[in-house]
Design an enzyme around this catalytic site. Structure first.
Site, PDB file in Angstrom:
ATOM      1  N   HIS A  60      70.507  -1.598 109.503  1.00  0.00           N
ATOM      2  CA  HIS A  60      69.583  -1.366 108.394  1.00  0.00           C
ATOM      3  C   HIS A  60      70.227  -1.715 107.050  1.00  0.00           C
ATOM      4  O   HIS A  60      69.586  -2.276 106.155  1.00  0.00           O
ATOM      5  CB  HIS A  60      69.127   0.098 108.423  1.00  0.00           C
ATOM      6  CG  HIS A  60      68.327   0.508 107.232  1.00  0.00           C
ATOM      7  ND1 HIS A  60      68.863   1.222 106.192  1.00  0.00           N
ATOM      8  CD2 HIS A  60      67.034   0.271 106.914  1.00  0.00           C
ATOM      9  CE1 HIS A  60      67.926   1.419 105.278  1.00  0.00           C
ATOM     10  NE2 HIS A  60      66.807   0.858 105.682  1.00  0.00           N
ATOM     11  N   GLU A 111      70.093  -5.340 106.596  1.00  0.00           N
ATOM     12  CA  GLU A 111      68.738  -5.752 106.216  1.00  0.00           C
ATOM     13  C   GLU A 111      68.586  -5.683 104.690  1.00  0.00           C
ATOM     14  O   GLU A 111      68.079  -6.603 104.061  1.00  0.00           O
ATOM     15  CB  GLU A 111      67.710  -4.845 106.903  1.00  0.00           C
ATOM     16  CG  GLU A 111      66.277  -5.077 106.467  1.00  0.00           C
ATOM     17  CD  GLU A 111      65.501  -3.775 106.320  1.00  0.00           C
ATOM     18  OE1 GLU A 111      65.428  -3.000 107.293  1.00  0.00           O
ATOM     19  OE2 GLU A 111      64.972  -3.538 105.215  1.00  0.00           O
ATOM     20  N   HIS A 112      69.052  -4.578 104.113  1.00  0.00           N
ATOM     21  CA  HIS A 112      68.951  -4.436 102.655  1.00  0.00           C
ATOM     22  C   HIS A 112      69.751  -5.511 101.924  1.00  0.00           C
ATOM     23  O   HIS A 112      69.327  -6.019 100.896  1.00  0.00           O
ATOM     24  CB  HIS A 112      69.486  -3.063 102.221  1.00  0.00           C
ATOM     25  CG  HIS A 112      68.444  -1.999 102.222  1.00  0.00           C
ATOM     26  ND1 HIS A 112      68.174  -1.228 101.123  1.00  0.00           N
ATOM     27  CD2 HIS A 112      67.604  -1.573 103.188  1.00  0.00           C
ATOM     28  CE1 HIS A 112      67.209  -0.370 101.413  1.00  0.00           C
ATOM     29  NE2 HIS A 112      66.858  -0.555 102.662  1.00  0.00           N
ATOM     30  N   GLU A 161      66.890   6.659 100.302  1.00  0.00           N
ATOM     31  CA  GLU A 161      65.935   6.386 101.386  1.00  0.00           C
ATOM     32  C   GLU A 161      66.119   7.405 102.522  1.00  0.00           C
ATOM     33  O   GLU A 161      65.147   7.881 103.104  1.00  0.00           O
ATOM     34  CB  GLU A 161      66.141   4.959 101.901  1.00  0.00           C
ATOM     35  CG  GLU A 161      65.052   4.524 102.871  1.00  0.00           C
ATOM     36  CD  GLU A 161      65.259   3.109 103.404  1.00  0.00           C
ATOM     37  OE1 GLU A 161      66.191   2.416 102.939  1.00  0.00           O
ATOM     38  OE2 GLU A 161      64.500   2.705 104.294  1.00  0.00           O
TER      39      GLU A 161
END
Lengths: 442, 434
Positions: free
Chosen positions: B67, B70-71, B143
């Protein structure tokens, strides 16, 4: 795609788009009513009760089985708030006949079922069934209470409730859980008949059938619908200025790990003669998408939050800027969000920002035409504004918006409320209200 | 480069598919008359793939790397950000990470080929610095906190941690504030090199496009080198039983949220030589059986709905990911225990009496209609094509296989699957006043 609009029965308009593009056809029927505290929950409950059973398909199991037989046709309740108008009704979608196995057809049957659900519900002694009403009012009250589950949207709703506490807008599309629980089936039956007789009705269809056929099917299926004098006296009251000279500040505590900041604004004098294209340009530059000032500055540059965005309601003339932040960065985030608005006010808008916003809005309008439900909500929203432009015309208007137009909107905007949802261990200001389960009324 | 064109006549669609020399699989569904084009480029790499072997070496990584990557993929060496570039070009772009996939996607109405090039380019260009990694740690921590406040997410992970003892699927894809603190630019470079090889990726496109051009562009941008594919290691096989049958916690929610779950067969284990179609058939049978048992028209759901025990917020599904299959049934209910109890009695009833014939054929009709409905959703269709490609089958074949499913197979599935001792339930209850 050409759209036509015809009055097929007194106060009943059919908005029709014929296209072979989709595998699914969509039809919605919306009854329009003035949003007010007294009737909001009753109106909202009606489509949920209608969905429970019709004269021919008397309970939820029979209805669901009928949907399956119609190849996964579906009919769902619609409850919307467009400005201070409540739109209540049903939306059907079903596969187009040409994609079904040979000899099968569901289009007319589904439209018949939709109309039956609207005008011919399951009743006992002429009244809506008590048991259905009581079961659905409990469920609707639970839906209203469950707003608290999603903290981002909950914070915006609470900001609206506090900021617009003297206006009907604060009632919300479902009304309140308490009003909902107090609904009785006899009174609800009366309200249902009143709506059916007096509400302006907007029907939207997008599918492969020509408008003549659809109008014919609808007239047949709705021929027994009682219509009286239609109540066209509905509309939205727009407040231009803030309630107090200085923005009101409201802090609420809840067991959360992330703070939610919502800044509520009045769009102000620009609502005298709203320029929707300029408004959408302004909102896009301020806080919609990754090229917006809020995203670029509040999230990316200052890393104050995971999300920061804005949304505008052009019917009621409101703007909300929102961010998810650490509790102790409230001041910093608030100041930066207000500062970014000042930047627009002062004309600090680059040509690139203008170009990106234009592209983004035009792309949204183009892709909207690939979605029947998006076209439905665009159509209904425009009709309620009395502003009927095609997506293509809207795109042209967006091309003409100047930097000065955007600045003018920003300069018209007035901050009215700063709302902050934060965690519990705090010894804060006098405005702090501790909320556990029940939401306070204004 | 061989491109296969297959017609799905009953639904009026064509699927173009093929594999490049570098191993990238490509699927294209041309849609004339639509304004928007959609593309998704994804790698078989997600939050649960923390330990893996590549070229004989086994590597452990902290939770949350997929993840985090991904950022950070959007950062380009020239200082630009691909998300902004795409957005400036009028495209609506985003990305998501699941337990076994990381996908980058966009939709646009203009400049499709240019946007496709940008997509392929940025996903295959790693660029990380200690500074940008540190900055992102702050944003992702926010997040993670946002997820902590989401009852839907909490109840999901509570259920998985009841069902799975050690399989990393039970841990949040985003990782924890502590685990992401361990991530460095070097971790990201390494994982990108291993997992973002075209041979480990799939590209799907839907919209009014020329399929040949999609293949040509991908070939130009990505080169022809074929790299080895990493093997993720999920530890020893899990027992069929849950660790514990029940867990609850309190949060600010309007009414209780619950999930009932069970580890089930993922379809691949049951055939000696599983081929794509037999796995798909098995999954479809499971999906139809579950819908018959507890779907929107089932007597189980409609009865409990009428009694006020279930609400409109209720769902049944099977999640297939990283070699696991998890059946999940849940939503909101004032009385989750009652739902579980009624579910088990319904299973007993089906074991004894089976499904009614007319009900079975109606439900299968509804599945056919549901497939048509699904095809209107570019995003959903492309992501399914992509995910299923890693499992060795093609989503669109569902249309041909549906008529082959028998009532007996569904009844058998229910009888074999539902065992009270294998079920677990997680519940989030509203806060009680102290």
């Amino acid at each position: 795609m050409k759209q036509t609009r015809t009055e097929i029965l007194p106060g009943v308009h059919l908005n029709h788009i014929q296209t072979d593009k989709f595998k699914i056809a969509v039809m919605s029927i919306s009854m329009l009513a003035q949003l007010d505290r007294e009737n909001a929950s009753m109106n909202a409950l009606i489509p949920f009760v209608l969905r429970r059973g019709t004269a021919h398909y008397g309970d939820i199991e029979k209805i669901s089985n009928r949907f399956d037989e119609l190849y996964c046709a579906n009919i769902d309740p619609i409850v919307r708030r467009v400005g201070e108008i409540q739109c209540i009704g049903l939306m059907a979608s079903y596969p187009e006949d040409k994609y079904l196995p040979e000899g099968e057809a569901v289009a007319q049957d589904t439209i018949d079922l939709l109309c039956e659900m609207l005008i011919n519900p399951a009743t006992r002694g002429g009244l809506l069934i008590k048991n259905y009403v009581e079961s659905e009012r409990k469920k609707l009250a639970d839906i209203i209470r469950s707003r608290i589950n999603e903290k981002g949207s909950y914070a915006i709703t609470r900001c609206i409730e506090e900021m617009c506490c003297f206006e009907d807008y604060s009632v919300g599309r479902f009304g309140s859980a308490e009003d909902c629980e107090a609904i009785r089936y006899k009174k609800l039956t009366q309200q249902y008949h009143t709506l059916l007789e007096t509400a302006p009705i907007e029907i939207f269809y997008c599918g492969s059938q020509p408008s003549k056929t659809i109008a014919h099917w609808l007239k047949d299926a709705l021929c027994t619908m009682p219509r009286g004098e239609i109540n066209y006296e509905i509309g939205t009251d727009v407040r231009m200025n803030s309630v107090e000279d200085e923005p009101r500040i409201y802090t609420e505590t809840l067991d959360v790990t992330q703070g939610r900041l919502v800044i509520g604004f009045r769009l102000g004098e620009c609502m005298e003669d709203p320029d929707k294209a300029a408004l959408s340009m302004f909102n896009t530059i301020y806080g919609a998408g990754v090229t917006s000032k809020l995203f670029v500055n509040v999230r990316e540059k200052l890393q104050l939050c995971y999300y920061a965005s804005s949304s505008a309601d052009s019917h009621k003339g409101l703007l909300f800027a929102t961010a998810g932040i650490d509790f102790d960065r409230f001041e910093e985030a608030k100041n930066e969000m207000l500062h970014q608005l000042d930047e627009i006010r002062n004309g600090n808008i680059t040509d690139e920002e203008m170009a990106y916003a234009r592209k983004g809005i035009c792309s949204d309008l183009a892709s909207m035409q690939d979605s029947q439900t998006a076209m439905e909500s665009y159509t209904i929203s425009n009709i309620l504004d009395g502003w009927v432009v095609t997506p293509e015309e809207y795109m042209e208007l967006v091309q003409d918006v100047t930097k000065e137009d955007v600045m003018a909107i920003a300069n018209s905007v007035v901050c009215d409320m700063i709302y902050f949802l934060r965690g519990e261990e705090t010894e804060d200001s006098e405005n702090t209200v501790c909320i556990k389960e029940e939401e306070p009324s204004c | 480069m061989l491109i296969t064109k297959k017609e799905y006549k009953s639904v009026g669609e064509y699927l173009y598919s093929g594999e490049l020399e570098n191993g990238l699989k490509i699927f294209v569904i041309p849609k004339q008359g639509y304004n928007s084009q959609y593309a998704v480029f994804g790698t078989h790499y997600g939050g649960a793939m923390r330990r893996f072997a590549i070229d004989g070496e086994t590597i452990d990584t902290p939770a949350g790397v997929a993840h985090f990557l991904e950022h950070k993929m959007f950062d380009m060496p020239d200082g630009s950000n691909a998300l902004t570039t795409l957005s400036e070009n009028g495209a609506d772009a985003n990305a998501f990470t699941s337990s076994d996939l990381t996908c980058y996607h966009f939709s646009c109405t203009e400049h499709f080929e240019e946007n496709l090039r940008i997509l392929l380019q940025f996903v295959s260009t790693p660029y990380y610095t200690p500074e940008t990694v540190q900055k992102e740690q702050g944003i992702i921590a926010q997040e993670i906190q946002m997820g902590d406040d989401s009852p839907g997410r909490q109840v999901y992970y509570d259920l998985l941690s009841l069902l799975y003892a050690h399989h990393p699927i039970k841990d949040a894809v985003v990782g924890t504030v502590e685990s992401i603190a361990e991530i460095t630019d070097q971790t990201l470079y390494h994982c990108h090199r291993v997992f973002y090889a075209p041979s480990n990726m799939v590209l799907c496109v839907e919209g009014d496009v020329n399929p040949e051009r999609v293949f040509e562009i991908a070939n130009e941008v990505l080169g022809s080198e074929r790299k080895s594919i990493p093997q993720a290691d999920f530890g020893e096989k899990e027992s069929d039983l849950p660790l514990a049958p029940y867990k609850e916690r309190q949060m600010p929610v309007g009414m209780p949220e619950f999930l009932i779950g069970e580890k089930i067969s993922n379809g691949a284990k049951d055939t000696e030589e599983p081929d794509g179609k037999s796995i798909l058939l098995q999954r479809l049978t499971a999906g139809l059986a579950l819908r018959l048992l507890a779907g929107a028209s089932s007597s189980f759901y409609t009865r409990l709905y009428a009694d006020g025990v279930l609400t409109r917020d209720f769902d049944v599904e099977i999640d297939y990911a990283v070699g696991t299959a998890t059946m999940i049934i849940g939503g909101q209910s004032p009385d989750p225990e009652k739902v579980l109890q009624e579910l088990l009695s319904e299973v007993d009833r089906i074991r004894e009496k089976g499904f009614n014939k007319a009900y079975f054929s109606r439900t299968r009709k509804a599945m056919i209609g549901g497939q048509l409905r699904g095809l209107e959703d570019f995003d959903g269709t492309c992501v399914s094509l992509l995910a299923d490609a890693f499992d060795g089958f093609c989503t669109l074949d569902v249309i041909e296989l549906l008529p082959q499913i028998s009532r007996q197979a569904c009844e058998q599935w229910i009888a074999d699957t539902f065992k009270p001792e294998k079920l677990a339930m997680a519940v989030i209850r509203p806060l009680t006043e102290e």
